[in-house]
Design an enzyme around this catalytic site. Structure first.
Site, PDB file in Angstrom:
ATOM      1  N   GLY A   1      43.129  48.758  41.226  1.00 26.82           N
ATOM      2  CA  GLY A   1      44.080  47.797  40.668  1.00 26.82           C
ATOM      3  C   GLY A   1      44.735  48.303  39.392  1.00 26.82           C
ATOM      4  O   GLY A   1      44.082  48.910  38.539  1.00 26.82           O
TER       5      GLY A   1
ATOM      6  N   GLY B   1      42.726  39.084  43.587  1.00 22.20           N
ATOM      7  CA  GLY B   1      43.098  40.439  43.145  1.00 22.20           C
ATOM      8  C   GLY B   1      42.400  41.483  43.994  1.00 22.20           C
ATOM      9  O   GLY B   1      43.022  42.412  44.515  1.00 22.20           O
ATOM     10  N   HIS B   2      41.070  41.314  44.158  1.00 21.48           N
ATOM     11  CA  HIS B   2      40.323  42.240  45.020  1.00 21.48           C
ATOM     12  C   HIS B   2      40.888  42.197  46.447  1.00 21.48           C
ATOM     13  O   HIS B   2      41.040  43.233  47.097  1.00 21.48           O
ATOM     14  CB  HIS B   2      38.848  41.838  45.097  1.00 21.48           C
ATOM     15  CG  HIS B   2      38.107  41.919  43.790  1.00 21.48           C
ATOM     16  ND1 HIS B   2      37.628  40.810  43.146  1.00 21.48           N
ATOM     17  CD2 HIS B   2      37.745  42.975  43.031  1.00 21.48           C
ATOM     18  CE1 HIS B   2      37.001  41.185  42.042  1.00 21.48           C
ATOM     19  NE2 HIS B   2      37.059  42.481  41.938  1.00 21.48           N
TER      20      HIS B   2
ATOM     21  N   LEU C   1      43.913  37.816  37.249  1.00 22.72           N
ATOM     22  CA  LEU C   1      42.653  37.423  37.898  1.00 22.72           C
ATOM     23  C   LEU C   1      41.571  38.433  37.529  1.00 22.72           C
ATOM     24  O   LEU C   1      41.823  39.640  37.478  1.00 22.72           O
ATOM     25  CB  LEU C   1      42.833  37.355  39.412  1.00 22.72           C
ATOM     26  CG  LEU C   1      43.859  36.343  39.908  1.00 22.72           C
ATOM     27  CD1 LEU C   1      43.923  36.362  41.436  1.00 22.72           C
ATOM     28  CD2 LEU C   1      43.540  34.936  39.415  1.00 22.72           C
TER      29      LEU C   1
ATOM     30  N   LYS D   1      45.529  46.521  37.093  1.00 19.24           N
ATOM     31  CA  LYS D   1      44.962  45.761  35.967  1.00 19.24           C
ATOM     32  C   LYS D   1      44.079  46.660  35.096  1.00 19.24           C
ATOM     33  O   LYS D   1      44.070  46.523  33.885  1.00 19.24           O
ATOM     34  CB  LYS D   1      44.149  44.586  36.504  1.00 19.24           C
ATOM     35  CG  LYS D   1      43.486  43.830  35.395  1.00 19.24           C
ATOM     36  CD  LYS D   1      42.789  42.610  35.898  1.00 19.24           C
ATOM     37  CE  LYS D   1      41.942  42.048  34.796  1.00 19.24           C
ATOM     38  NZ  LYS D   1      40.652  42.736  34.698  1.00 19.24           N
TER      39      LYS D   1
HETATM   40  P1  AMP Z   1      36.050  45.103  39.640  1.00 15.31           P
HETATM   41  O1  AMP Z   1      35.281  44.346  40.666  1.00 15.31           O
HETATM   42  O2  AMP Z   1      36.439  44.300  38.449  1.00 15.31           O
HETATM   43  O3  AMP Z   1      35.391  46.429  39.289  1.00 15.31           O
HETATM   44  O4  AMP Z   1      37.427  45.490  40.322  1.00 15.31           O
HETATM   45  C1  AMP Z   1      37.479  46.203  41.530  1.00 15.31           C
HETATM   46  C2  AMP Z   1      38.887  46.642  41.763  1.00 15.31           C
HETATM   47  O5  AMP Z   1      39.739  45.488  41.830  1.00 15.31           O
HETATM   48  C3  AMP Z   1      39.420  47.539  40.633  1.00 15.31           C
HETATM   49  O6  AMP Z   1      40.216  48.562  41.204  1.00 15.31           O
HETATM   50  C4  AMP Z   1      40.271  46.575  39.836  1.00 15.31           C
HETATM   51  O7  AMP Z   1      41.329  47.197  39.128  1.00 15.31           O
HETATM   52  C5  AMP Z   1      40.825  45.669  40.941  1.00 15.31           C
HETATM   53  N1  AMP Z   1      41.249  44.379  40.381  1.00 15.31           N
HETATM   54  C6  AMP Z   1      40.525  43.562  39.586  1.00 15.31           C
HETATM   55  N2  AMP Z   1      41.276  42.501  39.218  1.00 15.31           N
HETATM   56  C7  AMP Z   1      42.488  42.667  39.779  1.00 15.31           C
HETATM   57  C8  AMP Z   1      43.704  41.915  39.776  1.00 15.31           C
HETATM   58  N3  AMP Z   1      43.828  40.781  39.107  1.00 15.31           N
HETATM   59  N4  AMP Z   1      44.753  42.385  40.486  1.00 15.31           N
HETATM   60  C9  AMP Z   1      44.648  43.555  41.185  1.00 15.31           C
HETATM   61  N5  AMP Z   1      43.541  44.310  41.227  1.00 15.31           N
HETATM   62  C10 AMP Z   1      42.468  43.877  40.537  1.00 15.31           C
END
Ligand code: AMP
Length: 281
Positions: A147, A36-37, A184, A149
């Site tokens: 994301g 996802g990231h 994810l 999400k």
């Molecule tokens: P995080 O590390 O959880 O703070 O996420 C960092 C970025 O990745 C944020 O913009 C989230 O929305 C994005 N993100 C996390 N999981 C996903 C996913 N499954 N699909 C797309 N983007 C994601």
């Protein structure tokens, strides 16, 4: 890939090496990177000249210290993944470098920050807005990638960008899922393989709820969906049908873009997800 541990090192590097005409894509993360990231990184690579990723587990956005302490850390693997993706700069600051002052910033996003996640994680979006504001000032991106999400986070950051006039374009990237449909998430690492398989019920329930929506009002359907999840061991905090722009709850599909949003706990892990419902003409 250049790695900077402090804002001054990053800014000095930019001054020395980056042509000010170049577009800079920025992907803020908390690490424990997954596909996802990486979809955000790929999107930045295709849109911008330079791609900067940050990894920082931001303490001010956690209202639950247990969740913060348990947040996975896979920095060695993360660095390798980012190198393979051709990321130009990794910003990996320490807490002391990001928060040299004890004082905190206060934002007010009104209903956008008090509903859903805000109800169950008080102060969460103040912490998100604080760190994103600091990161935008340090990195100075022309484009920032987030994301879908984290749909409510996107709404809050859209409001932040507008109200503080950040000169950047916000790009929202669709949710990446595993083959069973589970969104994810770094938190999925805290589930066993079997639990992850069972957790795909979230995606199935979101889809089946949406399938029934044109025929039934949301209220009763959502109650039934929460009960089905509960029978399978999910403790649901909220399951809401909301308007995309305002996050206000609604009962029926309409000519507005809607989202069905969920936060649910499974084996002690808090999972969020959403699906977007296009307007009916
Ligand atoms: P995080 O590390 O959880 O703070 O996420 C960092 C970025 O990745 C944020 O913009 C989230 O929305 C994005 N993100 C996390 N999981 C996903 C996913 N499954 N699909 C797309 N983007 C994601």
């Amino acid at each position: 890939m250049f790695i900077a541990n402090s804002p001054s090192i990053l800014q000095e590097y930019f001054k020395q090496t980056i042509d000010s005409q170049k577009t800079i894509g920025f992907v803020p993360t908390m690490g424990a990177l997954h596909k996802g990231h990486l979809s955000l990184v790929k999107s930045s690579k295709t849109t911008c000249d330079i791609t900067v990723v940050s990894i920082f587990v931001n303490p001010t956005q956690f209202n639950n210290s247990h969740d913060f302490e348990k947040y996975p850390n896979t920095i060695t693997e993360d660095q390798q993944l980012l190198k393979e993706e051709g990321v130009d700069v990794l910003f990996f600051p320490t807490k002391e470098n990001m928060y040299p002052e004890a004082s905190t910033l206060t934002f007010n996003f009104g209903f956008l920050e008090t509903t859903m996640e805000g109800e169950f994680r008080p102060g969460h979006f103040n912490g998100v807005a604080t760190i994103v504001t600091k990161l935008f000032h340090i990195v100075n991106p022309t484009h920032a990638f987030f994301g879908q999400k984290d749909l409510q986070q996107v709404a809050v950051i859209q409001s932040l960008v507008q109200s503080l006039s950040f000169p950047l374009e916000l790009i929202v990237v669709p949710t990446s899922r595993d083959q069973n449909g589970l969104a994810l998430s770094s938190r999925n690492l805290r589930l066993t393989k079997e639990q992850r398989q069972d957790a795909s019920l979230i995606y199935k329930i979101l889809n089946s709820t949406i399938d029934h929506l044109p025929k039934q009002a949301a209220n009763q359907l959502l109650t039934e969906s929460i009960a089905t999840l509960s029978q399978q061991g999910f403790e649901t905090e909220y399951l809401r049908l909301v308007e995309m722009n305002t996050l206000k709850e609604t009962e029926y599909v309409s000519n507005k873009k809607l989202a069905l949003c969920i936060a649910t706990n499974f084996h002690g892990v808090r999972l969020i997800d959403n699906l977007i419902i296009e307007p009916i003409c």
